[in-house]
Write a protein that holds these residues in place. Structure first.
Motif, PDB file in Angstrom:
ATOM      1  N   UNK B 208     -18.084  15.663 -13.076  1.00 36.20           N
ATOM      2  CA  UNK B 208     -19.054  14.702 -12.801  1.00 36.20           C
ATOM      3  C   UNK B 208     -18.707  13.724 -11.520  1.00 36.20           C
ATOM      4  N   UNK B 209     -17.576  14.132 -10.332  1.00 39.39           N
ATOM      5  CA  UNK B 209     -17.831  13.705  -9.280  1.00 39.39           C
ATOM      6  C   UNK B 209     -19.027  13.460  -8.130  1.00 39.39           C
ATOM      7  N   UNK B 210     -20.150  14.108  -8.092  1.00 39.56           N
ATOM      8  CA  UNK B 210     -20.837  13.809  -7.646  1.00 39.56           C
ATOM      9  C   UNK B 210     -21.880  12.826  -8.094  1.00 39.56           C
ATOM     10  N   UNK B 211     -22.015  12.825  -9.621  1.00 46.30           N
ATOM     11  CA  UNK B 211     -22.913  11.391 -10.256  1.00 46.30           C
ATOM     12  C   UNK B 211     -21.864  10.007  -9.145  1.00 46.30           C
ATOM     13  N   UNK B 212     -20.150  10.141  -9.886  1.00 44.62           N
ATOM     14  CA  UNK B 212     -19.750   9.276  -8.958  1.00 44.62           C
ATOM     15  C   UNK B 212     -20.010   8.946  -7.162  1.00 44.62           C
ATOM     16  N   UNK B 213     -20.213  10.070  -6.735  1.00 46.70           N
ATOM     17  CA  UNK B 213     -20.831   9.748  -5.403  1.00 46.70           C
ATOM     18  C   UNK B 213     -21.974   8.834  -5.130  1.00 46.70           C
ATOM     19  N   UNK B 214     -23.240   9.744  -5.916  1.00 47.39           N
ATOM     20  CA  UNK B 214     -24.274   9.374  -5.721  1.00 47.39           C
ATOM     21  C   UNK B 214     -24.352   7.677  -6.020  1.00 47.39           C
ATOM     22  N   UNK B 215     -23.453   7.714  -6.451  1.00 50.37           N
ATOM     23  CA  UNK B 215     -23.467   5.971  -6.895  1.00 50.37           C
ATOM     24  C   UNK B 215     -23.043   5.098  -5.894  1.00 50.37           C
ATOM     25  N   UNK B 216     -22.368   6.262  -5.599  1.00 43.52           N
ATOM     26  CA  UNK B 216     -21.019   4.986  -4.461  1.00 43.52           C
ATOM     27  C   UNK B 216     -21.816   5.134  -2.948  1.00 43.52           C
ATOM     28  N   UNK B 217     -22.284   5.845  -3.034  1.00 41.80           N
ATOM     29  CA  UNK B 217     -23.765   5.687  -1.585  1.00 41.80           C
ATOM     30  C   UNK B 217     -24.630   4.756  -1.553  1.00 41.80           C
ATOM     31  N   UNK B 218     -25.487   4.367  -3.237  1.00 41.36           N
ATOM     32  CA  UNK B 218     -26.100   3.059  -3.330  1.00 41.36           C
ATOM     33  C   UNK B 218     -25.593   1.616  -3.201  1.00 41.36           C
ATOM     34  N   UNK B 219     -23.898   1.809  -3.894  1.00 43.27           N
ATOM     35  CA  UNK B 219     -23.659   0.421  -3.903  1.00 43.27           C
ATOM     36  C   UNK B 219     -23.219   0.551  -2.092  1.00 43.27           C
ATOM     37  N   UNK B 220     -22.963   1.290  -1.428  1.00 45.02           N
ATOM     38  CA  UNK B 220     -22.633   1.002  -0.040  1.00 45.02           C
ATOM     39  C   UNK B 220     -23.600   0.880   0.478  1.00 45.02           C
ATOM     40  N   UNK B 221     -25.107   1.145   0.295  1.00 48.34           N
ATOM     41  CA  UNK B 221     -26.120   0.902   0.699  1.00 48.34           C
ATOM     42  C   UNK B 221     -26.275  -0.814   0.820  1.00 48.34           C
ATOM     43  N   UNK B 222     -26.526  -0.928  -0.307  1.00 50.42           N
ATOM     44  CA  UNK B 222     -26.554  -2.214  -1.605  1.00 50.42           C
ATOM     45  C   UNK B 222     -25.454  -3.024  -0.552  1.00 50.42           C
ATOM     46  N   UNK B 223     -24.185  -3.023  -0.346  1.00 51.78           N
ATOM     47  CA  UNK B 223     -23.178  -3.399   0.086  1.00 51.78           C
ATOM     48  C   UNK B 223     -24.028  -4.154   1.399  1.00 51.78           C
ATOM     49  N   UNK B 224     -23.581  -3.095   2.491  1.00 50.91           N
ATOM     50  CA  UNK B 224     -24.415  -3.106   3.850  1.00 50.91           C
ATOM     51  C   UNK B 224     -25.376  -3.914   3.960  1.00 50.91           C
ATOM     52  N   UNK B 225     -26.340  -3.547   3.251  1.00 58.06           N
ATOM     53  CA  UNK B 225     -27.965  -4.231   3.635  1.00 58.06           C
ATOM     54  C   UNK B 225     -28.602  -5.324   2.768  1.00 58.06           C
ATOM     55  N   UNK B 226     -27.590  -5.619   1.502  1.00 55.14           N
ATOM     56  CA  UNK B 226     -28.244  -7.178   0.826  1.00 55.14           C
ATOM     57  C   UNK B 226     -27.667  -7.498   0.129  1.00 55.14           C
ATOM     58  N   UNK B 227     -25.988  -7.450   0.767  1.00 56.58           N
ATOM     59  CA  UNK B 227     -25.201  -8.842   0.678  1.00 56.58           C
ATOM     60  C   UNK B 227     -24.383  -9.585   1.932  1.00 56.58           C
ATOM     61  N   UNK B 228     -23.860 -11.130   1.280  1.00 56.93           N
ATOM     62  CA  UNK B 228     -23.558 -11.652   2.221  1.00 56.93           C
ATOM     63  C   UNK B 228     -22.181 -10.944   3.567  1.00 56.93           C
ATOM     64  N   UNK B 229     -21.527 -10.233   2.301  1.00 59.00           N
ATOM     65  CA  UNK B 229     -20.478  -9.428   2.988  1.00 59.00           C
ATOM     66  C   UNK B 229     -20.789  -8.187   3.566  1.00 59.00           C
ATOM     67  N   UNK B 230     -22.069  -7.700   3.303  1.00 61.69           N
ATOM     68  CA  UNK B 230     -22.205  -6.803   4.392  1.00 61.69           C
ATOM     69  C   UNK B 230     -22.566  -7.353   5.629  1.00 61.69           C
ATOM     70  N   UNK B 231     -23.634  -8.597   5.954  1.00 62.49           N
ATOM     71  CA  UNK B 231     -23.801  -8.912   6.855  1.00 62.49           C
ATOM     72  C   UNK B 231     -22.854  -9.529   7.482  1.00 62.49           C
ATOM     73  N   UNK B 232     -22.091 -10.191   7.119  1.00 58.87           N
ATOM     74  CA  UNK B 232     -20.999 -10.230   7.781  1.00 58.87           C
ATOM     75  C   UNK B 232     -20.413  -9.389   8.332  1.00 58.87           C
ATOM     76  N   UNK B 233     -20.209  -8.341   7.504  1.00 58.06           N
ATOM     77  CA  UNK B 233     -19.467  -7.156   8.107  1.00 58.06           C
ATOM     78  C   UNK B 233     -19.918  -6.672   9.546  1.00 58.06           C
ATOM     79  N   UNK B 234     -21.186  -6.228   9.763  1.00 59.56           N
ATOM     80  CA  UNK B 234     -22.191  -5.776  10.796  1.00 59.56           C
ATOM     81  C   UNK B 234     -21.686  -6.107  11.692  1.00 59.56           C
ATOM     82  N   UNK B 235     -22.495  -7.729  11.426  1.00 60.61           N
ATOM     83  CA  UNK B 235     -22.259  -9.047  12.615  1.00 60.61           C
ATOM     84  C   UNK B 235     -21.129  -9.125  13.390  1.00 60.61           C
TER      85      UNK B 235
END
Lengths: 506, 371
Positions: B208-235
């Protein structure tokens, strides 16, 4: 051929994609004259000169040197024709000495392979003597002041045989004293028969340095004028295409309660030397207190402390009577403090971020821009659209990257952010540095509106004109101490100038 | 001139990498067409090959994300390797010693891997934010420290499997390979007999690892683009000074970024244990899962889905490569040459832009002259 102009550009046109930077511009430079190129930020002055210097190839246009047509395909070609250019951002090797930079690429040699350091150093001294450009040939560039680095750039061009010297915004980074020195150097060069082309948007410089002036607006040449037959008003309206208001209306001075109080502030600079020595002042609601002074008298340290980026070694700061123990930028913002930083590209903007993202850099964590840690992209976009309209930010595109904006428009973004949310206190550091008259008028209007609305403003500026235009009270900073606080009515250029030079307050 | 889209750039670089690989093969006296045919046939041969590609890609997706995430926030995480080792070790310890029902044991074992990786990443983050130690240097050293911690923990009696150089195996309740324990029981074997397709896949450690990895991809994309934390990390990543000036506590975000990057690499290690190896072994050298993540992040332009695609591509090569040896006698190092060349060409976007411009103007001239 004695009457042929030293340099003539005919029909220069340069486009970048759909943008016409230069539209069929003619320019004639006489031997021994100082010719100013005047225009707003982004009018196409620098592009035109980059074409003449071979950095860009124009789409159309021919160059004549002493009446003969020449081809310039690279800066090397330009130098071979005696055209030299000093860019706004210097192109020096920081770790090399003055002499090493001077001869870079055209080194005098010993035995064919060794750098003849002595000859290089002599060249620095000889040229320096002739044109009043004295610099220590053995000094390392990174240890020199900006003004001295500029002298090295000019020396470099002269060493390569420049007869026509293009200076791009040479005074943007200089102190008033250095500007004065530059004026003398330019005079000396012209006395020797050389021509100087001065790219600038500062009217005062043109009136005091230049013989003739060509005005460019939005890529089109407006006119070439004899400087002796024109004045500030005419030049300004030619440049921006409308009448410029020099003195803005302001509400009567009605100061409120004390917002910022600074008592006995002490601080050291990055070398560990005392930079602030017991500075005290207060700023009240509805007033602009200007800190005037020559650069390097403690302004940077004062700003860094007030913005929470540096700890003072002694003293007290309070906002609205509430003492601030250890100022940090986040806490200060919660108290209604906002700031316009000195260096907009380094501290003011994330250049890789969109305009809309930059506009919420300090407020992204509070509603409406985010809820429970999630960004509200809709609210961020709407905020951007509102500010772009309100501050006339161009291009009017909320998703444009900040790096794609001109300096003036970048500054508008910084100011729009600083003035949002009705701040109690604004610290504005050099808010119009590098801006043209139209943009300066805009920024001054915005600051005065805040003052009239009851905001306390601390303005730090090296431009006396700006200080005199905006301030209700003026504090002169000299060697880390206050030389006295002057009321608007009693402050004149003369009085302030003497205090700035360290004369005791009468 | 129009700028090339990143996808075109990647495609051209992949192609150029394969051409360089072909030249290398040719120079060594092999037939490149035969080699690539074998490689492709090896990957598309049977269902189990597909399964293997996914199994090999899973850790690469996560270590690639780890490097990419740090990179997007202005940090260069060379330490995915060490974070992976710590994650694998932590997951194994939890999987071996904490008996729980599977429904708890599986996620908590993953969590153990995540936390160990995060802690290891955070060490580099703290070193940087407190004492200004460059994360490149500290993570390289932390990789070696992780390797030796792993080796000494594996050697501890009670954890070491007797007469081996590896640890005890994790309990079945922590395993995530599909039908892991059941598939070798008599009933399982009987069932597999009747289902050749499934049987072929179940011969691999499909998990099931690949499914977990896909979830991680989605979470990282979401974190970077849609959250205050991601915005600040990028800044912070783009401009520390402006971030600090605007009231963002830069040092804290450096630690958070390294910890999250470590968490992703640690998860990679944990999943590998839970889905494939079931144990950790003494390591004579780095296995390279973390270092390969750097390549994957570069090819994926540090974009979450780009990383996913790049990891799949690398997974294909990693599975197909070893088949070259028995069939054609080609050493599998050719895979490294191809990967290296792809990255080389990606690092030179100017070449492609120039070629594209030349091509467009050449075509433009032809169109004009034919009129």
């Amino acid at each position: 051929m004695a009457d042929s102009p030293a340099l003539e550009l005919k029909g220069f046109t340069k486009t970048f994609g759909s943008l016409v930077a230069n539209d069929n511009i003619d320019l004639e430079i006489r031997a021994g004259e100082v010719h100013a190129l005047l225009g707003e930020n982004g009018a196409g002055k620098t592009t035109l000169m980059n074409c003449a210097y071979g950095v860009y190839q124009p789409d159309r246009g021919t160059i004549y040197r002493l009446g003969k047509q020449v081809t310039v395909r690279s800066p090397a070609d330009a130098l071979a024709q005696g055209i030299g250019m000093v860019h706004q951002h210097f192109m020096l090797v920081d770790r090399f000495t003055v002499a090493e930079n001077l001869v870079l690429g055209q080194e005098p040699r010993r035995h064919g392979v060794l750098l003849d350091r002595r000859k290089a150093e002599e060249a620095v001294l000889d040229l320096g003597e002739r044109y009043g450009l004295r610099v220590d040939p053995r000094a390392v560039i990174e240890d020199l002041s900006v003004g001295a680095q500029q002298k090295v750039e000019i020396l470099k061009a002269l060493y390569r045989g420049a007869e026509i010297l293009i200076l791009d915004e040479p005074t943007a980074v200089l102190t008033p004293q250095e500007i004065h020195d530059l004026g003398k150097i330019i005079r000396q060069l012209c006395g020797d028969g050389k021509s100087v082309i001065l790219i600038t948007h500062k009217l005062k410089e043109i009136l005091s340095f230049a013989d003739r002036c060509t005005v460019i607006r939005k890529g089109v040449k407006v006119a070439t004028l004899e400087v002796s037959q024109t004045d500030q008003d005419e030049l300004a309206s030619m440049m921006v295409g409308r009448k410029v208001q020099w003195h803005l209306e302001r509400r009567e001075f009605q100061p409120g309660s004390v917002v910022l109080r600074v008592e006995e502030l002490w601080a050291r600079d990055y070398r560990g030397l005392e930079a602030l020595k017991g500075l005290s002042f207060e700023v009240r609601a509805g007033e602009i207190l200007a800190v005037a002074g020559v650069e390097g008298n403690g302004q940077t340290e004062l700003l860094d402390i007030l913005c929470g980026l540096k700890a003072p070694t002694g003293g007290r700061i309070s906002i609205d009577g509430q003492p601030i123990e250890r100022p940090d930028p986040g806490k200060l913002r919660e108290l209604g403090f906002n700031a316009i930083p000195e260096d907009r590209q380094r501290k003011g903007l994330v250049l890789e971020f969109q305009v809309g993202e930059n506009l919420v850099l300090d407020s992204v964590h509070v509603p409406p821009f985010s809820q429970r840690g999630l960004l509200n992209l809709q609210a961020i976009r709407e905020n951007a659209a509102r500010n772009i309209e309100g501050y006339d930010i161009r291009p009017p595109n909320p998703v444009a990257l900040a790096s794609a904006l001109s300096g003036g428009n970048q500054q508008k973004v910084v100011i729009a952010r600083a003035l949002a949310n009705q701040p109690r206190l604004i610290v504005a550091a050099q808010p119009t540095r590098g801006l043209d008259v139209g943009a300066i008028e805009f920024v001054h209007r915005a600051l005065l509106n805040q003052r009239d609305a009851g905001c306390a403003i601390l303005l730090v500026s090296f431009e006396l004109d700006e200080v005199l235009e905006l301030a209700d009270r003026i504090l002169v900073l000299y060697e880390g101490r206050s030389q006295g606080v002057f009321d608007r009515a009693e402050a004149t250029e003369d009085v302030l100038g003497r205090a700035m030079a360290g004369a005791a307050h009468a | 001139m129009r700028k090339l889209p990143p996808l075109a750039l990647t495609g051209l670089s992949l192609l150029a990498g394969l051409i360089v690989g072909a030249l290398a093969l040719l120079a060594a006296g092999y037939n490149p067409f035969a080699a690539y045919a074998t490689l492709i046939a090896g990957v598309f041969h049977a269902p189990r090959d597909w399964s293997f590609v996914l199994i090999r890609s899973t850790p690469l997706v996560l270590t690639g994300l780890s490097v990419a995430f740090a990179f997007r926030t202005g940090l260069f995480n060379i330490g995915a390797e060490g974070q992976y080792i710590m994650g694998a070790l932590g997951a194994t310890l939890f999987g071996v010693f904490v008996p729980l029902p599977a429904v708890l044991h599986i996620p908590l074992t993953m969590l153990a891997g995540i936390l160990c990786g995060a802690a290891w990443g955070a060490v580099a983050g703290i070193l940087k934010s407190r004492w200004g130690i460059n994360e490149v240097i500290s993570t390289i050293m932390l990789n070696w420290i992780a390797l030796y911690i792993n080796n000494s923990v594996v050697s501890v009696e009670g954890f070491r499997r007797p007469h081996s150089e590896a640890s005890l195996q994790i309990l079945d309740s922590a395993r995530i390979d599909w039908l892991g324990a059941w598939k070798t029981t008599p009933e399982g074997l009987a069932f597999r007999e009747s289902q050749p397709l499934l049987n072929d896949i179940l011969r691999t450690p499909a998990n099931a690892g690949i499914l977990v990895a896909i979830v991680a991809v989605i979470l990282v994309a979401f974190l970077l683009e849609k959250t205050v934390l991601g915005y600040r990390l990028r800044a912070v990543g783009f401009n520390k000074d402006a971030a600090a000036f605007s009231g963002i506590a830069v040092p804290r975000y450096v630690v958070i970024s390294m910890a999250l990057a470590g968490a992703l690499a640690g998860l990679a290690g944990g999943l590998q244990v839970q889905g494939v190896s079931r144990e950790v072994a003494k390591l004579a050298a780095m296995e390279g899962n973390g270092f390969d993540g750097i390549a994957v992040a570069l090819i994926g332009f540090s974009q979450p889905w780009g990383v996913f695609g790049a990891a799949l591509f690398y997974g294909v090569l990693k599975h197909g490569g070893p088949k070259l040896q028995p069939a054609l006698g080609i050493p599998m190092e050719i895979i490294q040459i191809i990967m290296g060349s792809v990255i080389f060409f990606l690092a030179l976007p100017g070449i492609w832009q120039t070629l594209a411009n030349t091509w467009r103007s050449w075509r433009g001239n032809r169109v004009r002259s034919s009129r």
